[in-house]
Design an enzyme around this catalytic site. Structure first.
Site, mmCIF file in Angstrom:
data_model
loop_
_atom_site.group_PDB
_atom_site.id
_atom_site.type_symbol
_atom_site.label_atom_id
_atom_site.label_comp_id
_atom_site.label_asym_id
_atom_site.label_seq_id
_atom_site.Cartn_x
_atom_site.Cartn_y
_atom_site.Cartn_z
ATOM 1 N N ASP A 1 -4.622 4.249 8.072
ATOM 2 C CA ASP A 1 -3.252 4.069 7.578
ATOM 3 C C ASP A 1 -3.078 4.961 6.354
ATOM 4 O O ASP A 1 -3.764 4.780 5.344
ATOM 5 C CB ASP A 1 -3.009 2.605 7.218
ATOM 6 C CG ASP A 1 -1.634 2.380 6.614
ATOM 7 O OD1 ASP A 1 -0.648 2.770 7.249
ATOM 8 O OD2 ASP A 1 -1.548 1.830 5.491
ATOM 9 N N GLU B 1 -0.861 7.320 12.769
ATOM 10 C CA GLU B 1 0.575 7.136 12.941
ATOM 11 C C GLU B 1 1.273 8.471 13.148
ATOM 12 O O GLU B 1 0.849 9.493 12.603
ATOM 13 C CB GLU B 1 1.173 6.442 11.719
ATOM 14 C CG GLU B 1 0.666 5.043 11.485
ATOM 15 C CD GLU B 1 1.228 4.442 10.209
ATOM 16 O OE1 GLU B 1 2.153 3.612 10.296
ATOM 17 O OE2 GLU B 1 0.746 4.802 9.124
ATOM 18 N N CYS C 1 1.978 -9.488 12.235
ATOM 19 C CA CYS C 1 0.695 -10.155 12.020
ATOM 20 C C CYS C 1 -0.240 -9.827 13.184
ATOM 21 O O CYS C 1 0.128 -9.962 14.350
ATOM 22 C CB CYS C 1 0.899 -11.665 11.912
ATOM 23 S SG CYS C 1 -0.641 -12.594 11.715
ATOM 24 N N CYS D 1 -1.214 -13.626 15.085
ATOM 25 C CA CYS D 1 -0.250 -14.331 15.944
ATOM 26 C C CYS D 1 0.918 -13.446 16.369
ATOM 27 O O CYS D 1 1.826 -13.921 17.075
ATOM 28 C CB CYS D 1 0.271 -15.573 15.219
ATOM 29 S SG CYS D 1 1.264 -15.202 13.752
ATOM 30 N N CYS E 1 1.253 -13.923 6.511
ATOM 31 C CA CYS E 1 2.025 -14.260 7.708
ATOM 32 C C CYS E 1 2.839 -15.527 7.449
ATOM 33 O O CYS E 1 2.283 -16.542 6.998
ATOM 34 C CB CYS E 1 1.097 -14.462 8.902
ATOM 35 S SG CYS E 1 1.974 -14.907 10.426
ATOM 36 N N CYS F 1 1.322 -18.265 10.596
ATOM 37 C CA CYS F 1 -0.064 -18.759 10.631
ATOM 38 C C CYS F 1 -0.768 -18.650 9.283
ATOM 39 O O CYS F 1 -1.959 -18.972 9.177
ATOM 40 C CB CYS F 1 -0.867 -18.024 11.692
ATOM 41 S SG CYS F 1 -1.134 -16.262 11.331
ATOM 42 N N ASP G 1 -2.902 -2.702 3.414
ATOM 43 C CA ASP G 1 -3.303 -1.440 4.028
ATOM 44 C C ASP G 1 -4.372 -1.642 5.099
ATOM 45 O O ASP G 1 -4.330 -1.006 6.158
ATOM 46 C CB ASP G 1 -3.804 -0.474 2.950
ATOM 47 C CG ASP G 1 -2.703 -0.094 1.964
ATOM 48 O OD1 ASP G 1 -1.527 -0.134 2.364
ATOM 49 O OD2 ASP G 1 -3.025 0.232 0.807
#
Length: 270
Positions: free
Chosen positions: A67, A153, A206, A209, A225, A228, A235
């Site tokens: 990332d 990305e 997330c 979940c 999250c 959850c 990062d």
């Protein structure tokens, strides 16, 4: 070439430093360019036969993802982080001082020409430091790392740089240069370079979940999250999500996973 000098038509003799030995091949073009500091560079285009490198199979255990960011240049899915050296930011005070001197001089004077070259040298040092840093990082990922697949990305840098508050920092980190260097080095090593969809919610979804945290801000450095309560470094969480999205995207393109849309039983045509 005469000894350690080269003779160019209409220019004359110049000191010649050969960067590396030329491989065997047919010379197609030779481009000579001059930069702002007065240095000449010769780029030679060769045509030669080369064996095609067959890329390795995509294996989850041999895959890493990264990332890209500003606070940290790169965060990998294994939890390691590479700091952003901020080459322009560290040289900004000196650049401002020299550019201020240059702006106050008479443009046709010899002192102005000398000061202009001094400013150009500072910019060249920043550019060379940044380029060397990107070569080191991409070489570490493509050559020295055991992983055979890297997932990143597909960033729209030209659009992101329009942000007035972050434009200088985005330009300084040079994500586009990193992408170009890593692409050809991974190909030379027979490794895979996968880019996920630029609209994939790698930061907000997330990874446990799959719930989207729509309230997540750029200033939030920890992902929490809302469903959850999964808590993780923002990062590192994004890097793991990029790996998950990349492997899923590769599986779908390879035909391993096939999603079939089906109407509810009550709405099917009889």
């Amino acid at each position: 070439v005469i000894g350690n000098q080269v003779k160019l038509p209409k220019i004359g003799l110049f000191d010649f430093v050969q960067h590396r030995q030329l491989p065997q091949g047919k010379i197609k073009t030779c481009t000579i360019s001059r930069n702002a500091t007065g240095k000449y560079h010769v780029s030679i285009l060769l045509e030669r036969e080369q064996n095609e490198v067959i890329p390795a199979m995509v294996d989850e255990s041999q895959t890493i993802a990264g990332d890209l960011g500003i606070s940290h240049f790169l965060t990998l899915s294994d939890g390691s982080k590479i700091d952003n050296p901020r080459f322009l930011q560290t040289s900004l005070a000196k650049l401002r001082k020299e550019q201020r001197k240059f702006s106050r001089m008479i443009k046709t004077s010899k002192r102005c020409a000398k000061q202009k070259r001094k400013v150009a040298v500072l910019h060249e040092q920043v550019a060379n430091s940044r380029k060397d840093f990107h070569h080191q990082i991409t070489n570490q990922i493509a050559v020295k790392n055991h992983a055979t697949t890297y997932i990143g990305e597909d960033l729209a840098v030209s659009n992101m740089i329009k942000n007035s508050k972050l434009s200088r920092h985005i330009a300084d980190v040079a994500w586009g240069m990193f992408d170009n260097f890593l692409s050809y080095k991974m190909a030379e090593q027979g490794k895979n370079y996968i880019k996920i969809d630029r609209f994939a919610p790698s930061s907000k979804e997330c990874r446990v979940c799959h719930t989207k945290n729509t309230d997540l801000k750029l200033s939030d450095r920890v992902f929490v999250c809302p469903k959850c309560d999964h808590t993780e470094d923002r990062d590192i969480h994004a890097a793991k999500n990029i790996k998950r999205f990349g492997l899923q995207q590769h599986s779908e393109q390879a035909g391993i996973v096939c999603n079939v849309k089906c109407s509810p039983p009550a709405k099917r045509a009889r």
